[in-house]
Design an enzyme around this catalytic site. Structure first.
Site, PDB file in Angstrom:
ATOM      1  N   ASP A   1       0.684  -1.159   0.180  1.00 35.09           N
ATOM      2  CA  ASP A   1      -0.054  -0.294  -0.090  1.00 35.09           C
ATOM      3  C   ASP A   1       0.836   0.939   0.290  1.00 35.09           C
ATOM      4  O   ASP A   1       1.587   1.406   1.006  1.00 35.09           O
ATOM      5  CB  ASP A   1      -0.920  -0.490   1.465  1.00 35.09           C
ATOM      6  CG  ASP A   1      -1.893   1.157   1.286  1.00 35.09           C
ATOM      7  OD1 ASP A   1      -2.758   1.152   2.333  1.00 35.09           O
ATOM      8  OD2 ASP A   1      -1.573   1.992   0.800  1.00 35.09           O
TER       9      ASP A   1
ATOM     10  N   SER B   1      -2.285   4.260 -14.176  1.00 30.07           N
ATOM     11  CA  SER B   1      -3.685   4.150 -15.124  1.00 30.07           C
ATOM     12  C   SER B   1      -3.679   2.586 -15.734  1.00 30.07           C
ATOM     13  O   SER B   1      -4.519   2.922 -16.251  1.00 30.07           O
ATOM     14  CB  SER B   1      -2.491   4.978 -16.563  1.00 30.07           C
ATOM     15  OG  SER B   1      -2.790   6.284 -16.969  1.00 30.07           O
ATOM     16  N   THR B   2      -3.440   2.076 -14.824  1.00 25.16           N
ATOM     17  CA  THR B   2      -3.318   0.279 -15.519  1.00 25.16           C
ATOM     18  C   THR B   2      -4.729   0.110 -14.109  1.00 25.16           C
ATOM     19  O   THR B   2      -5.037  -1.424 -14.332  1.00 25.16           O
ATOM     20  CB  THR B   2      -2.595  -0.391 -15.130  1.00 25.16           C
ATOM     21  OG1 THR B   2      -2.148  -0.394 -12.751  1.00 25.16           O
ATOM     22  CG2 THR B   2      -1.319  -0.320 -15.302  1.00 25.16           C
ATOM     23  N   GLY B   3      -5.059   1.176 -13.100  1.00 27.51           N
ATOM     24  CA  GLY B   3      -6.629   0.350 -12.980  1.00 27.51           C
ATOM     25  C   GLY B   3      -8.098   0.895 -13.111  1.00 27.51           C
ATOM     26  O   GLY B   3      -8.173   0.333 -14.649  1.00 27.51           O
TER      27      GLY B   3
ATOM     28  N   GLY C   1      -9.291   4.602  -5.859  1.00 27.85           N
ATOM     29  CA  GLY C   1      -8.581   4.158  -6.000  1.00 27.85           C
ATOM     30  C   GLY C   1      -7.148   4.344  -5.122  1.00 27.85           C
ATOM     31  O   GLY C   1      -7.631   4.791  -3.960  1.00 27.85           O
ATOM     32  N   VAL C   2      -6.471   4.815  -5.733  1.00 31.47           N
ATOM     33  CA  VAL C   2      -4.858   5.000  -5.196  1.00 31.47           C
ATOM     34  C   VAL C   2      -4.797   6.553  -4.945  1.00 31.47           C
ATOM     35  O   VAL C   2      -4.992   7.109  -3.590  1.00 31.47           O
ATOM     36  CB  VAL C   2      -3.715   4.255  -5.713  1.00 31.47           C
ATOM     37  CG1 VAL C   2      -3.337   5.759  -7.396  1.00 31.47           C
ATOM     38  CG2 VAL C   2      -2.327   5.001  -4.792  1.00 31.47           C
ATOM     39  N   ASP C   3      -5.594   6.751  -5.612  1.00 30.97           N
ATOM     40  CA  ASP C   3      -6.177   8.142  -5.473  1.00 30.97           C
ATOM     41  C   ASP C   3      -6.720   8.611  -3.953  1.00 30.97           C
ATOM     42  O   ASP C   3      -6.238   9.097  -2.976  1.00 30.97           O
ATOM     43  CB  ASP C   3      -6.757   9.189  -6.829  1.00 30.97           C
ATOM     44  CG  ASP C   3      -6.894  10.429  -6.466  1.00 30.97           C
ATOM     45  OD1 ASP C   3      -7.554  10.806  -7.292  1.00 30.97           O
ATOM     46  OD2 ASP C   3      -6.594  11.327  -5.560  1.00 30.97           O
TER      47      ASP C   3
ATOM     48  N   ASN D   1      -7.198  12.775 -11.048  1.00 28.65           N
ATOM     49  CA  ASN D   1      -7.586  12.538 -12.606  1.00 28.65           C
ATOM     50  C   ASN D   1      -7.674  14.774 -12.319  1.00 28.65           C
ATOM     51  O   ASN D   1      -6.392  15.165 -11.668  1.00 28.65           O
ATOM     52  CB  ASN D   1      -8.919  12.720 -12.437  1.00 28.65           C
ATOM     53  CG  ASN D   1      -9.882  13.665 -10.961  1.00 28.65           C
ATOM     54  OD1 ASN D   1      -9.508  14.443 -11.308  1.00 28.65           O
ATOM     55  ND2 ASN D   1     -10.402  12.619 -10.158  1.00 28.65           N
TER      56      ASN D   1
ATOM     57  N   TYR E   1      -8.004   3.715 -15.638  1.00 33.40           N
ATOM     58  CA  TYR E   1      -8.384   4.201 -16.517  1.00 33.40           C
ATOM     59  C   TYR E   1      -7.527   2.780 -17.968  1.00 33.40           C
ATOM     60  O   TYR E   1      -7.618   3.572 -18.712  1.00 33.40           O
ATOM     61  CB  TYR E   1      -6.927   5.174 -17.016  1.00 33.40           C
ATOM     62  CG  TYR E   1      -7.032   6.902 -15.819  1.00 33.40           C
ATOM     63  CD1 TYR E   1      -8.560   6.859 -15.458  1.00 33.40           C
ATOM     64  CD2 TYR E   1      -6.596   7.537 -16.059  1.00 33.40           C
ATOM     65  CE1 TYR E   1      -9.137   7.945 -14.978  1.00 33.40           C
ATOM     66  CE2 TYR E   1      -6.923   8.923 -15.603  1.00 33.40           C
ATOM     67  CZ  TYR E   1      -8.466   9.116 -15.295  1.00 33.40           C
ATOM     68  OH  TYR E   1      -8.031  10.398 -15.070  1.00 33.40           O
TER      69      TYR E   1
HETATM   70  N1  APR Z   1      -1.699   1.304  -3.336  1.00 31.02           N
HETATM   71  C1  APR Z   1      -0.924   1.252  -4.089  1.00 31.02           C
HETATM   72  N2  APR Z   1      -1.263   0.891  -5.305  1.00 31.02           N
HETATM   73  C2  APR Z   1      -2.619   1.663  -4.998  1.00 31.02           C
HETATM   74  C3  APR Z   1      -3.820   1.694  -3.997  1.00 31.02           C
HETATM   75  C4  APR Z   1      -2.393   1.880  -2.860  1.00 31.02           C
HETATM   76  N3  APR Z   1      -3.610   1.977  -1.952  1.00 31.02           N
HETATM   77  N4  APR Z   1      -4.847   1.790  -4.057  1.00 31.02           N
HETATM   78  C5  APR Z   1      -5.038   1.482  -5.562  1.00 31.02           C
HETATM   79  N5  APR Z   1      -3.686   1.048  -6.242  1.00 31.02           N
HETATM   80  C6  APR Z   1      -3.313   0.521  -7.483  1.00 31.02           C
HETATM   81  C7  APR Z   1      -4.666  -0.313  -8.065  1.00 31.02           C
HETATM   82  O1  APR Z   1      -4.762  -1.902  -7.704  1.00 31.02           O
HETATM   83  C8  APR Z   1      -4.206   0.306  -9.582  1.00 31.02           C
HETATM   84  O2  APR Z   1      -2.680  -1.177 -10.184  1.00 31.02           O
HETATM   85  O3  APR Z   1      -3.016   1.734  -8.140  1.00 31.02           O
HETATM   86  C9  APR Z   1      -3.277   1.231  -9.361  1.00 31.02           C
HETATM   87  C10 APR Z   1      -3.939   2.328 -10.473  1.00 31.02           C
HETATM   88  O4  APR Z   1      -5.594   2.685 -10.338  1.00 31.02           O
HETATM   89  P1  APR Z   1      -6.055   3.627 -10.196  1.00 31.02           P
HETATM   90  O5  APR Z   1      -6.010   3.990  -8.395  1.00 31.02           O
HETATM   91  O6  APR Z   1      -6.747   2.599 -10.841  1.00 31.02           O
HETATM   92  O7  APR Z   1      -5.750   4.345 -10.596  1.00 31.02           O
HETATM   93  P2  APR Z   1      -6.300   4.323 -12.872  1.00 31.02           P
HETATM   94  O8  APR Z   1      -5.928   3.621 -13.282  1.00 31.02           O
HETATM   95  O9  APR Z   1      -4.788   5.929 -13.074  1.00 31.02           O
HETATM   96  O10 APR Z   1      -7.001   5.641 -12.694  1.00 31.02           O
HETATM   97  C11 APR Z   1      -6.769   7.176 -12.277  1.00 31.02           C
HETATM   98  O11 APR Z   1      -9.049   6.970 -10.748  1.00 31.02           O
HETATM   99  O12 APR Z   1      -9.278   6.001  -8.831  1.00 31.02           O
HETATM  100  C12 APR Z   1      -8.616   7.542  -9.693  1.00 31.02           C
HETATM  101  O13 APR Z   1      -9.206   9.852  -9.643  1.00 31.02           O
HETATM  102  C13 APR Z   1      -9.095   8.879  -9.981  1.00 31.02           C
HETATM  103  O14 APR Z   1     -10.050   9.118 -11.954  1.00 31.02           O
HETATM  104  C14 APR Z   1      -8.359   8.792 -11.536  1.00 31.02           C
HETATM  105  C15 APR Z   1      -8.417   7.589 -11.809  1.00 31.02           C
END
Ligand code: APR
Length: 172
Positions: free
Chosen positions: A9, A116-118, A31-33, A23, A120
């Site tokens: 994490d 971007s791999t979540g 997600g991580v945001d 974003n 996005y």
């Molecule tokens: N620590 C590390 N990695 C994490 C955590 C964490 N606590 N939580 C999620 N992740 C991983 C996800 O599993 C994925 O592998 O971060 C990676 C990116 O996924 P997202 O968070 O969905 O980010 P992204 O694909 O860049 O999409 C961004 O999602 O949350 C919204 O506001 C954000 O609109 C933006 C979009």
């Protein structure tokens, strides 16, 4: 620069800066945001509100507040639309612009999520290769950043980044 692939994490990582996959509004999300905002506390959003958003591929920096990290570098990855909308270059720019900011703020250790791999939907195999290449080929100006980590939240992501790092060194 030393690059390591970690599992875990990112909000727990004691880096000088952790990178947020944000974003364009910089006003939080899932997600991580979401995790970073929850861990940092409300002051993070207050500071983000003063930044006026962030372009895709760009990066902006805030304090880390309640996080162990001193700074959060917010970058906005591209949404995957099939590869014809300059997604690969924009993703590489996220890593480069985050590292440039880290250097400017004297951060020796920077931790990245898998940008971007979540939500996005950027394909993991492509994204992991782009990330490793961008970090390893970062033309550091003052050699401030000594170490970068990519913190993978699940096993599959870790496997792709481990593979990308191994392949990066094999190609030389
Ligand atoms: N620590 C590390 N990695 C994490 C955590 C964490 N606590 N939580 C999620 N992740 C991983 C996800 O599993 C994925 O592998 O971060 C990676 C990116 O996924 P997202 O968070 O969905 O980010 P992204 O694909 O860049 O999409 C961004 O999602 O949350 C919204 O506001 C954000 O609109 C933006 C979009």
């Amino acid at each position: 620069m030393e690059l390591e692939i970690l599992s875990g994490d990112i909000t727990m990582v004691e880096a000088d800066a952790i990178v947020n996959a944000a974003n364009n509004s910089l006003l939080g999300g899932g997600g991580v945001d979401g995790a970073i905002h929850r861990a940092a506390g409300p002051e993070l959003l207050h500071e983000c509100r003063t930044l006026g958003g962030c372009g895709t591929g760009m990066a902006k920096i805030t304090k880390g507040y309640r996080l162990p990290a001193k700074y959060v570098i917010h970058t906005v990855g591209p949404i995957w639309h099939g590869g014809g909308a300059n997604e690969e270059n924009l993703l590489a720019s996220c890593y480069k612009n985050s590292l440039l900011l880290a250097e400017k703020y004297n951060c020796r250790y920077v931790a990245f999520p898998s940008i971007s791999t979540g939500a996005y939907s950027f394909p993991l195999q492509k994204a992991s290769k782009i990330a490793v290449k961008a970090i390893m080929e970062f033309q550091s100006i003052e050699n401030v950043v000594e170490k970068a980590s990519i913190v993978c939240f699940d096993k599959k992501t870790k496997e792709y980044y481990d593979k990308a790092l191994k392949e990066y060194f094999k190609k030389d």
